[in-house]
Write a protein that holds these residues in place. Structure first.
Motif, PDB file in Angstrom:
ATOM      1  N   ASP A  46      -3.836  -2.345  -3.817  1.00 33.64           N
ATOM      2  CA  ASP A  46      -3.676  -0.816  -3.995  1.00 33.64           C
ATOM      3  C   ASP A  46      -3.456  -0.450  -5.328  1.00 33.64           C
ATOM      4  O   ASP A  46      -2.176  -0.788  -5.976  1.00 33.64           O
ATOM      5  CB  ASP A  46      -2.800  -0.291  -3.033  1.00 33.64           C
ATOM      6  CG  ASP A  46      -2.524   1.230  -3.143  1.00 33.64           C
ATOM      7  OD1 ASP A  46      -3.199   1.825  -3.900  1.00 33.64           O
ATOM      8  OD2 ASP A  46      -1.804   1.937  -2.360  1.00 33.64           O
ATOM      9  N   LEU A  99      -8.932  -2.326  -2.206  1.00 32.27           N
ATOM     10  CA  LEU A  99      -8.542  -2.628  -0.873  1.00 32.27           C
ATOM     11  C   LEU A  99      -9.126  -3.427   0.232  1.00 32.27           C
ATOM     12  O   LEU A  99      -8.465  -3.763   1.046  1.00 32.27           O
ATOM     13  CB  LEU A  99      -8.240  -1.019  -0.165  1.00 32.27           C
ATOM     14  CG  LEU A  99      -7.400  -0.177  -1.151  1.00 32.27           C
ATOM     15  CD1 LEU A  99      -7.297   1.262  -0.437  1.00 32.27           C
ATOM     16  CD2 LEU A  99      -5.878  -0.609  -0.799  1.00 32.27           C
ATOM     17  N   VAL A 132       0.730  -1.218  -0.253  1.00 35.06           N
ATOM     18  CA  VAL A 132       0.038  -0.193   0.005  1.00 35.06           C
ATOM     19  C   VAL A 132       0.945   1.329  -0.135  1.00 35.06           C
ATOM     20  O   VAL A 132       1.880   1.301   0.802  1.00 35.06           O
ATOM     21  CB  VAL A 132      -1.071   0.124   1.272  1.00 35.06           C
ATOM     22  CG1 VAL A 132      -1.655   1.448   1.395  1.00 35.06           C
ATOM     23  CG2 VAL A 132      -1.866  -1.120   1.284  1.00 35.06           C
TER      24      VAL A 132
END
Length: 281
Positions: free
Chosen positions: A108, A82, A5
């Protein structure tokens, strides 16, 4: 599973892979029903051919991915989000519906290593407004499109044009001032400015950027009681900040407002969105 991420998306990951994503997963049919009047218009704008490879950004519980896969019957669709809970719902529903040419991955999209030029089409139904660094995100997504590949996005127009959101934001604030969210912060209306959208997409290497204004009612429930139960659950954090008297007051105000918006189709509020189309140079 460890999901890479981007640091600018850490708050979004916490929310969407946590309680917020869980709420959407638990109310998948409600959210799909709310956006139903926009759904086919987005897919039509994507012009998906039977052999296309399609990438669905912010796919949620997978309705847009599954229906794209039906159009790309000889191709393939990858949906990314996500939220692990929403991805799990998407996988179960694809299996239940027998849609075999779709896959889902928790990712992500801002930093996920998509294969370069691997997709013919990118779509997103209200899934691209939450990037911490949208320049980086759209650059990464554009690289995944082949030259000449198409992008079709659905985003909201400004908050003031979206009665379904502005009404309850105001009512549940109970008279407290509400600052407008920063234009460049991740939130549902962050891509409501056409000039910003054009700058982001052209900066990512996309051309022929067009925004088409569309307006449809958003469905909140079959009747007032149904819609009120949903909205009070969704606004639980705001309600928790009020004392008992104020909570009763705002819930009653919401009930009365919904009664004015209820007809034979259920409780519906006005909304306005953009269908955005672009091409990879």
């Amino acid at each position: 599973m460890t999901v890479p991420v981007d640091p600018t998306n850490s708050d979004q990951f916490t929310a969407w892979d946590g309680d917020q994503g869980g709420f959407w997963a638990d109310h998948a049919d409600r959210f799909d029903g709310g956006a139903a009047r926009y759904h086919e218009r987005l897919l039509d704008a994507a012009r998906i051919d039977p052999a296309d490879r399609v990438l669905d950004i912010g796919c949620g519980t997978g309705k847009s991915s599954r229906d794209a896969a039906r159009r790309a019957a000889r191709g393939h669709v990858l949906g990314v989000d996500l939220s692990s809970k929403m991805i799990a719902v998407a996988r179960r529903r694809a299996e239940r519906e027998g849609v075999a040419n779709v896959a889902f991955e928790q990712a992500d999209a801002q930093v996920h290593p998509f294969p370069e030029a691997a997709f013919d089409v990118v779509i997103s139904r209200h899934g691209v407004m939450f990037f911490g660094d949208p320049d980086k995100a759209f650059g990464n997504i554009a690289r995944a499109l082949r030259p000449g590949g198409r992008m079709a996005l659905l985003t909201w127009q400004p908050l003031a044009r979206n009665e379904f959101a502005s009404t309850f934001r105001r009512l549940f604030a109970d008279g407290k001032p509400l600052p407008e969210p920063p234009a460049d912060a991740p939130h549902p209306f962050s891509l409501s400015d056409p000039d910003r959208v054009r700058a982001l997409l052209t900066g990512a290497g996309l051309t022929d950027v067009e925004l088409h204004a569309v307006s449809e009612p958003v469905w909140l429930g079959d009747d007032v009681a149904d819609a009120l139960a949903f909205i009070t659950a969704r606004q639980a954090a705001q309600l928790a900040e009020l004392d008992e008297t104020a909570r009763a007051r705002v819930v009653e105000a919401a009930r009365e407002d919904m009664a004015r918006h209820c007809d034979e189709h259920g409780v519906r509020y006005a909304s306005a969105a953009w269908i955005i189309q672009a091409t990879r140079a």
